[in-house]
Motif scaffolding. Structure first.
Motif, PDB file in Angstrom:
ATOM      1  N   LEU A  84      76.811  45.671  29.095  1.00 39.04           N
ATOM      2  CA  LEU A  84      75.732  46.102  28.197  1.00 39.04           C
ATOM      3  C   LEU A  84      75.925  47.551  27.766  1.00 39.04           C
ATOM      4  N   ILE A  85      76.404  48.391  28.686  1.00 41.66           N
ATOM      5  CA  ILE A  85      76.679  49.792  28.342  1.00 41.66           C
ATOM      6  C   ILE A  85      77.765  49.879  27.272  1.00 41.66           C
ATOM      7  N   ASN A  86      78.830  49.100  27.432  1.00 43.08           N
ATOM      8  CA  ASN A  86      79.916  49.104  26.442  1.00 43.08           C
ATOM      9  C   ASN A  86      79.416  48.644  25.081  1.00 43.08           C
ATOM     10  N   PHE A  87      78.528  47.647  25.087  1.00 41.68           N
ATOM     11  CA  PHE A  87      77.958  47.164  23.831  1.00 41.68           C
ATOM     12  C   PHE A  87      77.060  48.224  23.204  1.00 41.68           C
ATOM     13  N   ALA A  88      76.270  48.897  24.039  1.00 44.55           N
ATOM     14  CA  ALA A  88      75.389  49.962  23.532  1.00 44.55           C
ATOM     15  C   ALA A  88      76.195  51.107  22.930  1.00 44.55           C
ATOM     16  N   LYS A  89      77.364  51.400  23.505  1.00 49.91           N
ATOM     17  CA  LYS A  89      78.220  52.476  22.980  1.00 49.91           C
ATOM     18  C   LYS A  89      78.727  52.143  21.591  1.00 49.91           C
ATOM     19  N   ILE A  90      78.941  50.858  21.310  1.00 53.75           N
ATOM     20  CA  ILE A  90      79.372  50.436  19.966  1.00 53.75           C
ATOM     21  C   ILE A  90      78.289  50.772  18.944  1.00 53.75           C
ATOM     22  N   ILE A  91      77.025  50.565  19.325  1.00 52.27           N
ATOM     23  CA  ILE A  91      75.906  50.791  18.402  1.00 52.27           C
ATOM     24  C   ILE A  91      75.646  52.282  18.202  1.00 52.27           C
ATOM     25  N   SER A  92      75.695  53.058  19.296  1.00 51.55           N
ATOM     26  CA  SER A  92      75.274  54.464  19.235  1.00 51.55           C
ATOM     27  C   SER A  92      76.438  55.458  19.217  1.00 51.55           C
ATOM     28  N   GLY A  93      77.654  54.946  19.130  1.00 47.70           N
ATOM     29  CA  GLY A  93      78.829  55.807  19.312  1.00 47.70           C
ATOM     30  C   GLY A  93      78.984  56.950  18.343  1.00 47.70           C
ATOM     31  N   ARG A  94      78.431  56.842  17.134  1.00 49.21           N
ATOM     32  CA  ARG A  94      78.623  57.890  16.124  1.00 49.21           C
ATOM     33  C   ARG A  94      77.403  58.785  15.964  1.00 49.21           C
ATOM     34  N   ILE A  95      76.441  58.672  16.861  1.00 48.09           N
ATOM     35  CA  ILE A  95      75.241  59.514  16.813  1.00 48.09           C
ATOM     36  C   ILE A  95      75.449  60.713  17.725  1.00 48.09           C
ATOM     37  N   PRO A  96      75.035  61.918  17.303  1.00 47.06           N
ATOM     38  CA  PRO A  96      75.156  63.085  18.191  1.00 47.06           C
ATOM     39  C   PRO A  96      74.531  62.821  19.560  1.00 47.06           C
ATOM     40  N   GLY A  97      75.241  63.256  20.613  1.00 45.71           N
ATOM     41  CA  GLY A  97      74.790  62.955  21.972  1.00 45.71           C
ATOM     42  C   GLY A  97      74.891  61.471  22.240  1.00 45.71           C
ATOM     43  N   SER A  98      76.010  60.872  21.805  1.00 49.56           N
ATOM     44  CA  SER A  98      76.136  59.415  21.819  1.00 49.56           C
ATOM     45  C   SER A  98      75.981  58.803  23.208  1.00 49.56           C
ATOM     46  N   LEU A  99      76.429  59.507  24.256  1.00 51.33           N
ATOM     47  CA  LEU A  99      76.265  58.953  25.602  1.00 51.33           C
ATOM     48  C   LEU A  99      74.792  58.893  26.006  1.00 51.33           C
ATOM     49  N   ALA A 100      74.021  59.897  25.582  1.00 53.25           N
ATOM     50  CA  ALA A 100      72.578  59.874  25.852  1.00 53.25           C
ATOM     51  C   ALA A 100      71.913  58.738  25.079  1.00 53.25           C
ATOM     52  N   GLN A 101      72.348  58.536  23.826  1.00 51.39           N
ATOM     53  CA  GLN A 101      71.811  57.431  23.032  1.00 51.39           C
ATOM     54  C   GLN A 101      72.192  56.087  23.654  1.00 51.39           C
ATOM     55  N   THR A 102      73.408  56.025  24.196  1.00 52.10           N
ATOM     56  CA  THR A 102      73.849  54.819  24.889  1.00 52.10           C
ATOM     57  C   THR A 102      72.979  54.553  26.110  1.00 52.10           C
ATOM     58  N   ASN A 103      72.596  55.632  26.793  1.00 53.08           N
ATOM     59  CA  ASN A 103      71.710  55.509  27.951  1.00 53.08           C
ATOM     60  C   ASN A 103      70.396  54.837  27.550  1.00 53.08           C
ATOM     61  N   VAL A 104      69.825  55.270  26.436  1.00 53.77           N
ATOM     62  CA  VAL A 104      68.559  54.693  25.972  1.00 53.77           C
ATOM     63  C   VAL A 104      68.726  53.218  25.633  1.00 53.77           C
ATOM     64  N   LEU A 105      69.747  52.912  24.814  1.00 45.91           N
ATOM     65  CA  LEU A 105      69.968  51.522  24.418  1.00 45.91           C
ATOM     66  C   LEU A 105      70.309  50.651  25.623  1.00 45.91           C
ATOM     67  N   GLY A 106      71.103  51.208  26.542  1.00 49.10           N
ATOM     68  CA  GLY A 106      71.447  50.462  27.747  1.00 49.10           C
ATOM     69  C   GLY A 106      70.221  50.143  28.578  1.00 49.10           C
ATOM     70  N   ASN A 107      69.318  51.103  28.713  1.00 49.89           N
ATOM     71  CA  ASN A 107      68.075  50.863  29.463  1.00 49.89           C
ATOM     72  C   ASN A 107      67.196  49.824  28.775  1.00 49.89           C
ATOM     73  N   MET A 108      67.159  49.869  27.448  1.00 52.76           N
ATOM     74  CA  MET A 108      66.358  48.889  26.710  1.00 52.76           C
ATOM     75  C   MET A 108      66.919  47.482  26.902  1.00 52.76           C
ATOM     76  N   LEU A 109      68.242  47.354  26.825  1.00 55.66           N
ATOM     77  CA  LEU A 109      68.873  46.044  26.975  1.00 55.66           C
ATOM     78  C   LEU A 109      68.779  45.538  28.413  1.00 55.66           C
ATOM     79  N   PHE A 110      69.144  46.396  29.361  1.00 47.35           N
ATOM     80  CA  PHE A 110      69.135  45.979  30.759  1.00 47.35           C
ATOM     81  C   PHE A 110      67.709  45.786  31.257  1.00 47.35           C
TER      82      PHE A 110
END
Length: 434
Positions: A84-110
């Protein structure tokens, strides 16, 4: 006079026991017995309290709670979080602070899959925090993002909180509650992403390297089996194919099969997961049982009516009353877990809310949203403590940076309170309510 004495005894004993570090379930039970003794004999109190504790967990719907806990623990140990984290990185990868954005999306999905804010904070935060530290993120910032986004799983279904609320509210559709939580839960995640974006932009946090199309397709395909759980469970419940309890059983079976396919779980791991799930379920069900006893004691003593009259005496304007209810629930959420809070305060506030025309489903979303904020704040903020423990950052370092997220979520809470469509539009669209 009896109401005043009962109220003082109940909250004084409960507060003292909490201050002394006594488990919240024991605090609830002891304070309930002490209050009942002010009105009844010892024999009557023991008989009635035991009866209410037993009837409090004697519900077919509550079987879904331990099953969803088991499903969440299997996911937490079955390699699903990483996909799920890898999938979230695909969605948020180009946003500033992308790892933090991935954290949010990952928490929403998980969180949506496990229904647990604590499990999401541990699984997603535990994986991403070391990665963020390597890329130069402020640990306090990373921790705040994890804290603010982990509770989204309590609103985005399937979630045990709505099941517990449904059992005490009576006649409230679990399917409708599940659908009602989607928009507030998504808005909660998006508001966190927005604040993280501005903070990351200001501090020039890196953007993740661009992922090739083939890699994006591969990552998405790996995540689809995990994401299908939401479609199967929620689709089946909303479509009337099976009940929430049956859906929880299907979730357990699906997660177990998926973990075996991924070869990420051994027989010993499964035994450990069963033990952990049994312990967690026992704690939660005992909380529900003790809270049922407290609900009866409060009703017998006339405390809910007294609180209701006190609130109504302040104003007969529904906007003021709803604001007062939110303030009380926000305070309650800082020192009480979501399960006992739902069981104790639903009988108090739901009649007030419905008397002003608030739909019980709308009230359920508002109640759970308040409790979500409680998981982020001391002294009983489970998500706060888990996230700080993972990142090894003190609570003092986190609190200041957490304030913007809290302010934005409180503003969103008021929007959810005063704009019924945010909760009711989706259930109405799907024909679950009129």
């Amino acid at each position: 006079m009896n109401i005043i004495i009962s109220t003082i005894v109940l909250f004084a004993v409960f507060g003292v026991l909490l201050f002394l570090g006594c488990p919240i379930s024991i605090s609830i039970l002891v304070s309930s017995v002490a209050t009942a003794l002010a009105n009844l004999s010892w024999d009557q109190v023991i008989f009635i309290v035991m009866q209410k504790m037993n009837s409090g967990v004697e519900s077919f719907s509550l079987l879904a709670v331990p099953l969803f806990i088991l499903a969440g623990n299997i996911m937490n140990n079955g390699g699903i979080a990483r996909r799920l984290i890898n999938f979230a990185k695909i969605i948020s990868g180009r946003i500033p602070g992308s790892l933090a954005q991935t954290n949010v999306l990952g928490n929403m999905l998980f969180g949506a899959l496990s229904g647990s804010a604590v499990a999401a904070a541990a699984a997603i935060g535990g994986t991403l925090n070391p990665m963020e530290e390597e890329e130069g993120y402020d640990p306090a910032f990373s921790t705040c993002v994890n804290i603010a986004s982990a509770p989204t799983g309590l609103l985005i279904p399937p979630t045990s909180a709505f099941i517990v609320y449904s059992t005490i509210a009576g006649g409230v559709s679990i399917s409708a509650l599940f659908m009602a939580g989607y928009i507030p839960g998504l808005l909660m995640g998006l508001s966190t992403m927005l604040i993280a974006y501005f903070y990351a932009k200001k501090h020039n946090y890196p953007v993740s390297p661009k992922v090739s199309f083939n890699q994006a397709v591969k990552t998405t395909m790996e995540a689809i089996p995990s994401l299908l759980l939401i479609v199967i469970v929620i689709g089946g419940i909303v479509g009337g194919v099976f009940t929430a309890t049956e859906g929880a059983g299907i979730a357990v079976l699906y997660c177990l099969i998926l973990s075996l396919v991924y070869r990420s779980i051994t027989f010993q791991d499964f035994l450990d997961i069963l033990l952990k799930s049994a312990c967690t379920s026992g704690i939660i069900l005992f909380l529900i049982s003790a809270s049922s006893a407290m609900s009866w004691v409060m009703a017998y003593s006339g405390i809910p009516a007294a609180i209701s009259n006190a609130i109504m005496s302040v104003s007969d304007n529904k906007y003021v009353v709803f604001l007062l209810m939110n303030i009380v629930l926000l305070v309650i959420g800082t020192f009480m877990d979501i399960t006992p809070a739902c069981l104790i305060f639903t009988p108090i506030f739901l009649p007030i809310a419905t008397s002003f025309g608030m739909d019980p489903i709308h009230f359920g979303v508002m109640l759970v949203f308040n409790m979500c904020l409680g998981t982020m704040t001391p002294p009983v903020g489970s998500v706060l403590f888990i996230s700080c423990g993972i990142s090894k950052v003190s609570i003092e370092q986190v609190v200041k940076q957490l304030l913007p997220y809290l302010f934005s979520l409180v503003a969103l809470l008021l929007a959810v309170t005063y704009i019924p469509a945010l909760s009711l539009a989706l259930p109405k669209l799907l024909g679950l309510i009129k």
